[in-house]
Design a protein around this motif. Sequence first.
Motif: not given
Length: 191
Positions: A115-121, A128-131
Amino acid sequence: MYRFFIFVGLALILSSVSCKTTKVTTVEQVAVEETDPFVDENGRVDYYNPLTWTLGYFKRERLMEYPHQEWFSAEYDNYIPESLYLNYLLDLRWDNVTITVVMGTWCSDSRREVPRFLKIMDIMDFPEENISFIGTDTDKRSPIGGFEEMEIQRVPTFIFFVDNSEAGRIIEVPIASLEEDMVSILFTNKK
Protein backbone atom coordinates in the motif's frame (compact mmCIF):
# COMPACT_ATOMS: atom_id res chain seq x y z
CA MET A 1 -63.77 -49.52 27.50
CA TYR A 2 -64.57 -45.84 27.86
CA ARG A 3 -61.53 -45.45 30.16
CA PHE A 4 -59.33 -47.15 27.58
CA PHE A 5 -60.27 -44.60 24.88
CA ILE A 6 -59.72 -41.71 27.27
CA PHE A 7 -56.35 -43.14 28.27
CA VAL A 8 -55.28 -43.61 24.62
CA GLY A 9 -56.56 -40.15 23.71
CA LEU A 10 -54.65 -38.51 26.54
CA ALA A 11 -51.53 -40.48 25.65
CA LEU A 12 -51.73 -39.30 22.03
CA ILE A 13 -52.28 -35.69 23.07
CA LEU A 14 -49.37 -35.76 25.53
CA SER A 15 -47.04 -37.46 23.07
CA SER A 16 -47.85 -34.96 20.33
CA VAL A 17 -47.31 -32.06 22.73
CA SER A 18 -44.10 -33.49 24.18
CA CYS A 19 -42.57 -34.22 20.74
CA LYS A 20 -43.27 -30.78 19.47
CA THR A 21 -40.27 -28.55 20.05
CA THR A 22 -39.98 -24.92 19.29
CA LYS A 23 -36.57 -23.82 18.04
CA VAL A 24 -35.55 -20.49 19.45
CA THR A 25 -32.69 -18.95 17.51
CA THR A 26 -30.55 -16.35 19.21
CA VAL A 27 -28.36 -13.74 17.55
CA GLU A 28 -25.28 -15.67 18.70
CA GLN A 29 -26.52 -18.86 17.03
CA VAL A 30 -27.14 -17.03 13.76
CA ALA A 31 -23.65 -15.56 13.90
CA VAL A 32 -22.15 -19.01 14.41
CA GLU A 33 -24.25 -20.55 11.65
CA GLU A 34 -23.26 -17.84 9.18
CA THR A 35 -19.53 -17.87 9.85
CA ASP A 36 -17.04 -16.01 7.73
CA PRO A 37 -14.53 -18.49 6.28
CA PHE A 38 -11.73 -15.91 6.57
CA VAL A 39 -12.20 -15.20 10.29
CA ASP A 40 -10.53 -17.21 13.06
CA GLU A 41 -12.03 -18.14 16.42
CA ASN A 42 -10.90 -14.76 17.84
CA GLY A 43 -12.92 -12.83 15.28
CA ARG A 44 -9.89 -11.68 13.25
CA VAL A 45 -9.11 -12.38 9.62
CA ASP A 46 -6.60 -15.23 9.42
CA TYR A 47 -4.30 -14.26 6.54
CA TYR A 48 -2.52 -17.62 6.78
CA ASN A 49 -5.79 -19.27 5.77
CA PRO A 50 -5.32 -20.19 2.09
CA LEU A 51 -8.87 -18.97 1.39
CA THR A 52 -7.59 -15.40 1.88
CA TRP A 53 -4.61 -15.70 -0.46
CA THR A 54 -4.49 -13.95 -3.80
CA LEU A 55 -2.47 -16.14 -6.18
CA GLY A 56 -1.12 -15.51 -9.67
CA TYR A 57 -1.65 -12.32 -11.62
CA PHE A 58 -4.20 -9.94 -10.16
CA LYS A 59 -5.33 -6.33 -10.44
CA ARG A 60 -4.78 -3.66 -7.81
CA GLU A 61 -8.53 -3.55 -7.16
CA ARG A 62 -8.30 -6.99 -5.53
CA LEU A 63 -6.43 -5.40 -2.63
CA MET A 64 -9.36 -3.08 -2.04
CA GLU A 65 -11.83 -5.94 -1.64
CA TYR A 66 -12.67 -8.05 1.39
CA PRO A 67 -10.71 -9.36 3.26
CA HIS A 68 -7.82 -7.10 2.21
CA GLN A 69 -9.33 -3.60 2.15
CA GLU A 70 -8.85 -2.97 5.86
CA TRP A 71 -5.07 -3.42 5.96
CA PHE A 72 -4.65 -1.85 2.53
CA SER A 73 -6.56 1.32 3.40
CA ALA A 74 -4.89 1.71 6.79
CA GLU A 75 -1.34 1.57 5.38
CA TYR A 76 -2.17 3.61 2.27
CA ASP A 77 -3.91 6.38 4.20
CA ASN A 78 -1.34 6.65 6.99
CA TYR A 79 1.86 6.58 4.94
CA ILE A 80 3.60 9.91 4.33
CA PRO A 81 6.36 9.58 1.71
CA GLU A 82 9.55 11.60 2.07
CA SER A 83 9.13 14.70 -0.09
CA LEU A 84 12.84 15.04 -0.94
CA TYR A 85 12.88 11.64 -2.65
CA LEU A 86 9.45 12.15 -4.18
CA ASN A 87 10.82 15.26 -5.89
CA TYR A 88 13.70 13.23 -7.32
CA LEU A 89 11.26 10.61 -8.55
CA LEU A 90 9.01 13.22 -10.11
CA ASP A 91 12.00 14.45 -12.17
CA LEU A 92 12.53 11.04 -13.74
CA ARG A 93 11.30 9.86 -17.10
CA TRP A 94 8.78 7.09 -16.37
CA ASP A 95 7.47 6.10 -19.81
CA ASN A 96 10.15 3.41 -20.16
CA VAL A 97 9.68 1.95 -16.64
CA THR A 98 7.59 -1.08 -15.72
CA ILE A 99 7.32 -2.64 -12.30
CA THR A 100 6.44 -6.15 -11.15
CA VAL A 101 5.23 -6.49 -7.57
CA VAL A 102 5.44 -10.01 -6.14
CA MET A 103 3.66 -10.29 -2.82
CA GLY A 104 1.82 -12.56 -0.44
CA THR A 105 -1.43 -11.31 1.03
CA TRP A 106 -0.59 -13.60 3.98
CA CYS A 107 2.69 -11.69 4.59
CA SER A 108 2.78 -8.76 7.02
CA ASP A 109 5.69 -7.14 5.12
CA SER A 110 3.61 -7.24 1.92
CA ARG A 111 0.56 -5.87 3.73
CA ARG A 112 2.70 -2.96 4.96
CA GLU A 113 4.91 -2.14 1.95
CA VAL A 114 2.58 -2.65 -1.04
CA PRO A 115 0.00 0.00 0.00
CA ARG A 116 2.85 2.41 0.74
CA PHE A 117 4.39 1.70 -2.66
CA LEU A 118 1.06 2.32 -4.38
CA LYS A 119 0.62 5.61 -2.56
CA ILE A 120 3.97 6.75 -3.99
CA MET A 121 2.95 5.58 -7.46
CA ASP A 122 -0.37 7.43 -7.18
CA ILE A 123 1.33 10.66 -6.12
CA MET A 124 3.56 10.35 -9.16
CA ASP A 125 0.57 9.55 -11.38
CA PHE A 126 2.39 6.41 -12.55
CA PRO A 127 0.31 4.48 -15.10
CA GLU A 128 -1.38 1.47 -13.48
CA GLU A 129 -0.97 -0.55 -16.65
CA ASN A 130 2.81 -0.46 -16.09
CA ILE A 131 2.54 -2.30 -12.78
CA SER A 132 2.00 -6.07 -12.64
CA PHE A 133 0.93 -7.82 -9.45
CA ILE A 134 1.70 -11.46 -8.72
CA GLY A 135 0.44 -13.21 -5.58
CA THR A 136 2.28 -16.12 -3.96
CA ASP A 137 1.56 -18.77 -1.38
CA THR A 138 3.58 -19.15 1.82
CA ASP A 139 6.21 -21.17 -0.06
CA LYS A 140 6.68 -18.22 -2.46
CA ARG A 141 5.18 -20.13 -5.38
CA SER A 142 2.70 -18.78 -7.88
CA PRO A 143 0.65 -20.54 -10.55
CA ILE A 144 2.05 -18.61 -13.51
CA GLY A 145 4.42 -19.77 -16.21
CA GLY A 146 8.04 -18.75 -15.77
CA PHE A 147 7.65 -17.79 -12.14
CA GLU A 148 10.64 -19.87 -11.00
CA GLU A 149 12.95 -17.83 -13.25
CA MET A 150 12.10 -14.74 -11.21
CA GLU A 151 13.94 -16.34 -8.27
CA ILE A 152 11.64 -14.94 -5.61
CA GLN A 153 12.78 -15.91 -2.13
CA ARG A 154 11.14 -13.19 -0.02
CA VAL A 155 8.08 -11.04 -0.40
CA PRO A 156 7.27 -8.42 -1.21
CA THR A 157 9.70 -8.07 -4.08
CA PHE A 158 9.44 -4.97 -6.26
CA ILE A 159 11.22 -5.52 -9.58
CA PHE A 160 11.98 -2.39 -11.62
CA PHE A 161 12.51 -2.63 -15.37
CA VAL A 162 13.91 0.18 -17.50
CA ASP A 163 13.51 -0.37 -21.24
CA ASN A 164 12.51 -4.00 -20.49
CA SER A 165 15.77 -4.76 -18.63
CA GLU A 166 15.80 -5.39 -14.90
CA ALA A 167 17.21 -2.31 -13.18
CA GLY A 168 16.93 -3.44 -9.57
CA ARG A 169 14.81 -4.85 -6.77
CA ILE A 170 13.50 -3.89 -3.39
CA ILE A 171 13.23 -7.16 -1.47
CA GLU A 172 11.04 -7.63 1.61
CA VAL A 173 11.84 -4.32 3.34
CA PRO A 174 13.51 -1.20 1.94
CA ILE A 175 17.09 -0.44 2.91
CA ALA A 176 16.22 3.20 3.66
CA SER A 177 12.63 3.86 2.50
CA LEU A 178 10.68 2.80 -0.56
CA GLU A 179 11.09 6.18 -2.22
CA GLU A 180 14.79 6.48 -1.39
CA ASP A 181 15.51 2.95 -2.61
CA MET A 182 13.55 3.68 -5.80
CA VAL A 183 15.69 6.78 -6.38
CA SER A 184 18.84 4.68 -5.92
CA ILE A 185 17.64 2.07 -8.42
CA LEU A 186 16.24 4.40 -11.03
CA PHE A 187 18.85 7.17 -10.97
CA THR A 188 21.54 4.54 -11.44
CA ASN A 189 19.71 3.44 -14.59
CA LYS A 190 18.63 6.91 -15.75
CA LYS A 191 18.42 7.23 -19.51
